[in-house]
Enzyme design. Structure first.
Site, PDB file in Angstrom:
ATOM      1  N   ASP A 209      18.393  62.215  -5.000  1.00 37.13           N
ATOM      2  CA  ASP A 209      18.250  61.101  -4.071  1.00 37.13           C
ATOM      3  C   ASP A 209      18.940  61.379  -2.742  1.00 37.13           C
ATOM      4  O   ASP A 209      18.643  60.728  -1.742  1.00 37.13           O
ATOM      5  CB  ASP A 209      18.808  59.824  -4.699  1.00 37.13           C
ATOM      6  CG  ASP A 209      18.464  58.590  -3.889  1.00 37.13           C
ATOM      7  OD1 ASP A 209      17.271  58.388  -3.593  1.00 37.13           O
ATOM      8  OD2 ASP A 209      19.394  57.831  -3.539  1.00 37.13           O
ATOM      9  N   MET A 290      17.698  51.040  -1.288  1.00 40.24           N
ATOM     10  CA  MET A 290      17.205  50.914   0.082  1.00 40.24           C
ATOM     11  C   MET A 290      17.229  52.231   0.842  1.00 40.24           C
ATOM     12  O   MET A 290      16.809  52.277   2.000  1.00 40.24           O
ATOM     13  CB  MET A 290      18.063  49.878   0.838  1.00 40.24           C
ATOM     14  CG  MET A 290      17.958  48.473   0.297  1.00 40.24           C
ATOM     15  SD  MET A 290      16.279  47.811   0.441  1.00 40.24           S
ATOM     16  CE  MET A 290      16.041  47.835   2.210  1.00 40.24           C
ATOM     17  N   ARG A 291      17.721  53.299   0.203  1.00 38.23           N
ATOM     18  CA  ARG A 291      17.797  54.563   0.923  1.00 38.23           C
ATOM     19  C   ARG A 291      16.411  55.050   1.315  1.00 38.23           C
ATOM     20  O   ARG A 291      16.229  55.656   2.379  1.00 38.23           O
ATOM     21  CB  ARG A 291      18.527  55.608   0.083  1.00 38.23           C
ATOM     22  CG  ARG A 291      18.736  56.933   0.829  1.00 38.23           C
ATOM     23  CD  ARG A 291      19.605  57.914   0.058  1.00 38.23           C
ATOM     24  NE  ARG A 291      20.993  57.485   0.069  1.00 38.23           N
ATOM     25  CZ  ARG A 291      21.685  57.148  -1.017  1.00 38.23           C
ATOM     26  NH1 ARG A 291      21.103  57.206  -2.205  1.00 38.23           N
ATOM     27  NH2 ARG A 291      22.936  56.765  -0.932  1.00 38.23           N
ATOM     28  N   ALA A 292      15.405  54.806   0.474  1.00 31.62           N
ATOM     29  CA  ALA A 292      14.047  55.247   0.794  1.00 31.62           C
ATOM     30  C   ALA A 292      13.545  54.585   2.068  1.00 31.62           C
ATOM     31  O   ALA A 292      12.905  55.241   2.916  1.00 31.62           O
ATOM     32  CB  ALA A 292      13.111  54.937  -0.374  1.00 31.62           C
TER      33      ALA A 292
END
Length: 726
Positions: A209, A290-292
């Protein structure tokens, strides 16, 4: 000059008699080139993970990236590469004052898979400590890669303790060293680039990730492209300098375009409609966290700047989503990364976010209706020059475009046709108990084929198993399974001697020197006083799944439970960093379905597709497992094996099958292979063959009256602690 400067592992543009392979000379890797360029334009994206088969120029292209990266300004004399315009207030070489600084080439630092913890984060400069009596910190690779790229080839083979260090640096942007009496923190703003071959194992989800973008690369299948790859490689090998000169113009053009895109990046507008579109795409693909969303937004802005646009459009969002989302859709190690591009287009819709009003109709003197700018060039939908006719797009010397600014053709979804390991099997695909019988075999006794293809039983959804470990203290490869003496972990004691490359046990070294007394009123440390630190961590094991796939295993849906248990054990082996091996036996032979590997994804596919049917060559299965362990002990004698034998104990293939199975069991016992036998015999009347087999092998025996996945796995977890120390 310090030791750090003498061993600086920085990749720079090649000079002299040997030139590096040019970035723009690589053929057929457009997605990879685009991802690397976007991260170079906007390092905040977070780096690139490149997945692909061997021999696809992954490492070649990453190393060539250093030659096209713009130079950077650094504080003169700072070993941590601080920015003179914004120096790190906590820099160990500081404090720095705002100065013009000096220019140096952009840094691409390679992290070897076998690097030690000291080399990554830094350690005491022993040469100066012993020579001058001063505590001096020697920076590591994270310091060298600050404000640059940290490249890890075969990143999936990186040891866990190094993965933890990279996670900390990637998350915090700083590296903190608390060891050997020193306490140092410094900036480590790195762009992480990794390459890997998925067949050798997958990445931990936490590290996966942390990569902003991911791309899949494969060798081209078109003969013309393959011929061009061969031609360029041979020309490069014959005369690297002349070959590099042919691409010097395209390299310089690409470098200048990156500089322009960096300057334009702050002015690119990411409007509310574009933000909503990005959020809708990420939500539609059901990604975690929310990183995407953040990475997709940053990549879309960088793509717009790269294309020369001042506003993010639908095409920018699409290009960013294709690179930022595939690896974030995985739910377990058995899921292959991929993106359904039809769903992506459906989520994006046809409308352009934040577009300008409709353009005016063409002037009367433009009979073809082409929308042209003042210079006569075609314009894009936002009024900017399109990529197809843009003068800034890098050209190859032979006239071909590099392809980095082109949108690839739509591909079919990677999800289509993928096996669902949760096992949604239709009733008509299952054998009824009347068709199966209690212990009926599907094979024809006269069949002499190695294996009889029968029905394929589906497995249920894998589940989490208990933590089971080997007793004692091993010395195997670092992992997350059993207690062992490893190269990393907590320090438990000092060794009696020191070997080159070992970690120094400072208190033990001082005690050894103190036993000789003072020399001229001070403590003098000699070479023979050095002591190595003995560290205790966790090791990985070799887990051999030996599965009876004969016709008798189809009775009362035994194979469904067996497969589910095996898949759950594979999932646990992935999490514990074990190596796994899959051996099946049916018909008249045993099959090494999967040699020892760390890739549970491949093991899961082969286990799920495993058919059931035929006679039971039990002796062949045991002999194949014994031979596999023998070979693996030659390759890695420290790794402790565990054989999990799942069978009902029947042996029906070949002449005198029970006697041959007994002699094979004696060989397993003589080889010292720790075994757990799972008896899958069911029914009112039992022959008890599996219990007698377990006694002859010396295996832990478990009888399962009702075959269920949790029962089998619980039995393995219960008996796993009986492993002895190596």
């Amino acid at each position: 000059m310090s030791t750090f400067q003498q061993t600086d592992p920085v990749a720079r543009p090649q000079s002299g008699t040997r030139a590096g392979f040019p970035f723009t000379a690589v053929v057929g890797s457009d997605d990879m080139a685009l991802a690397l360029v976007l991260c170079t334009v906007s390092p905040a994206i977070g780096g690139v993970l490149v997945r692909g088969e061997k021999g696809t120029a992954k490492s070649t292209m990453v190393r060539a990236l250093a030659a096209i990266m713009p130079a950077q300004q650094v504080v003169d004399g700072c070993r941590f590469g601080c920015d003179p315009a914004d120096p790190d207030p906590g820099c160990p070489d500081g404090p720095h004052h705002v100065t013009p600084g000096v220019e140096r080439p952009a840094r691409l630092v390679e992290l070897p898979v076998g690097a030690t913890e000291d080399r990554v984060i830094g350690s005491l400069d022993l040469q100066r400590v012993l020579g001058e009596g001063r505590t001096i910190f020697e920076p590591g690779l994270l310091a060298a890669a600050n404000r640059g790229i940290l490249y890890v080839d075969e990143v999936n083979l990186l040891h866990d303790h190094l993965v933890d260090l990279l996670l900390d640096a990637a998350a915090m942007g700083r590296s903190t060293v608390e060891r050997d009496g020193i306490s140092v923190t410094h900036a480590a703003q790195i762009m992480l680039v990794g390459t890997m071959n998925p067949e050798e194992g997958e990445l931990r989800p936490q590290l996966l990730d942390r990569f902003g973008l991911t791309v899949e690369v494969a060798a081209p299948r078109e003969p013309d492209l393959r011929a061009e790859v061969i031609s360029r490689r041979l020309r490069f090998d014959a005369d690297p300098v002349a070959f590099a000169q042919q691409y010097a113009a395209s390299e310089q053009q690409l470098r200048e375009q990156i500089v322009r895109a960096r300057r334009a990046l702050p002015a690119v507008v990411l409007g509310p409609q574009a933000l909503t579109k990005i959020a809708a795409v990420c939500a539609g693909f059901d990604v975690d966290g929310m990183r995407a969303d953040i990475v997709t937004a940053r990549a879309a802005v960088a793509h717009a700047a790269w294309q020369g646009r001042d506003r993010v459009t639908r095409d920018d969002i699409r290009a960013a989503a294709r690179l930022a989302l595939p690896h974030r859709r995985r739910r377990n190690p058995f899921d292959a990364p991929g993106l359904d591009e039809d769903l992506l287009d459906e989520l994006l819709g046809d409308d352009e976010p934040d577009t300008d009003p409709e353009p005016e109709p063409p002037e009367p003197d433009d009979p073809d209706g082409n929308d042209q700018g003042p210079d006569g060039n075609d314009q894009g939908p936002d009024g900017g020059q399109t990529a197809s006719d843009g003068d800034d797009a890098p050209q190859r010397p032979d006239g071909d475009r590099s392809g980095m600014d082109q949108q690839p053709a739509d591909r079919s979804s990677d999800d289509q046709g993928r096996q669902d390991h949760r096992g949604d099997q239709q009733p008509e695909d299952r054998l009824s108990e009347d068709q199966q019988g209690d212990d009926r075999e599907d094979g024809d006794p006269s069949d002499e084929s190695p294996a009889v293809v029968g029905r394929v039983a589906a497995a249920e959804k894998p589940y989490r198993t208990r933590l089971f470990t080997a007793t004692g203290l091993g010395t195997g490869a670092a992992g997350r399974r059993s207690r062992a003496l490893t190269s990393s972990g907590r320090v438990v004691r000092a060794a009696d001697r020191f070997q080159r490359g070992d970690r120094v046990h400072l208190p033990g070294t001082v005690r050894a020197a103190a036993r000789r007394g003072l020399d001229a009123g001070r403590l003098a440390v000699r070479g023979d006083d050095l002591r190595s630190a003995i560290t205790e961590g966790r090791e990985s094991n070799l887990v051999l799944l030996v599965v009876d796939a004969s016709g008798s295993m189809a009775a009362k849906r035994r194979m469904e439970a067996v497969k589910t248990a095996a898949l759950s054990l594979l999932l646990d082996a992935y999490q514990r960093r074990d190596r796994v091996c899959l051996i099946t036996f049916a018909g008249r032979a045993a099959d090494l379905a999967l040699p020892p590997t760390s890739s549970v994804e491949v093991a899961a596919r082969r286990l799920t597709d495993l058919p059931t049917g035929g006679r039971t060559p039990l002796a062949e299965g045991l002999l194949r497992a014994t031979e596999t362990v023998r070979i693996e002990r030659i390759r890695d004698p420290r790794r402790r094996p565990l054989m999990i034998l799942i069978t009902d104990g029947r042996a029906t293939a070949g002449p005198d099958p029970l006697d041959r199975a007994g002699r094979a069991a004696d060989l397993v016992r003589a080889a010292g292979i720790q075994t757990v036998l799972i008896d899958c015999e069911t029914g009112r009347f039992r022959m008890g063959l599996a219990s007698r087999l377990a006694a002859r092998i010396g295996a832990s025996y478990t009888r399962v009256d009702e075959v269920a996945a949790d029962t089998i796995t619980g039995a393995v977890a219960e008996h796993r602690p009986h492993l002895g120390a190596a």
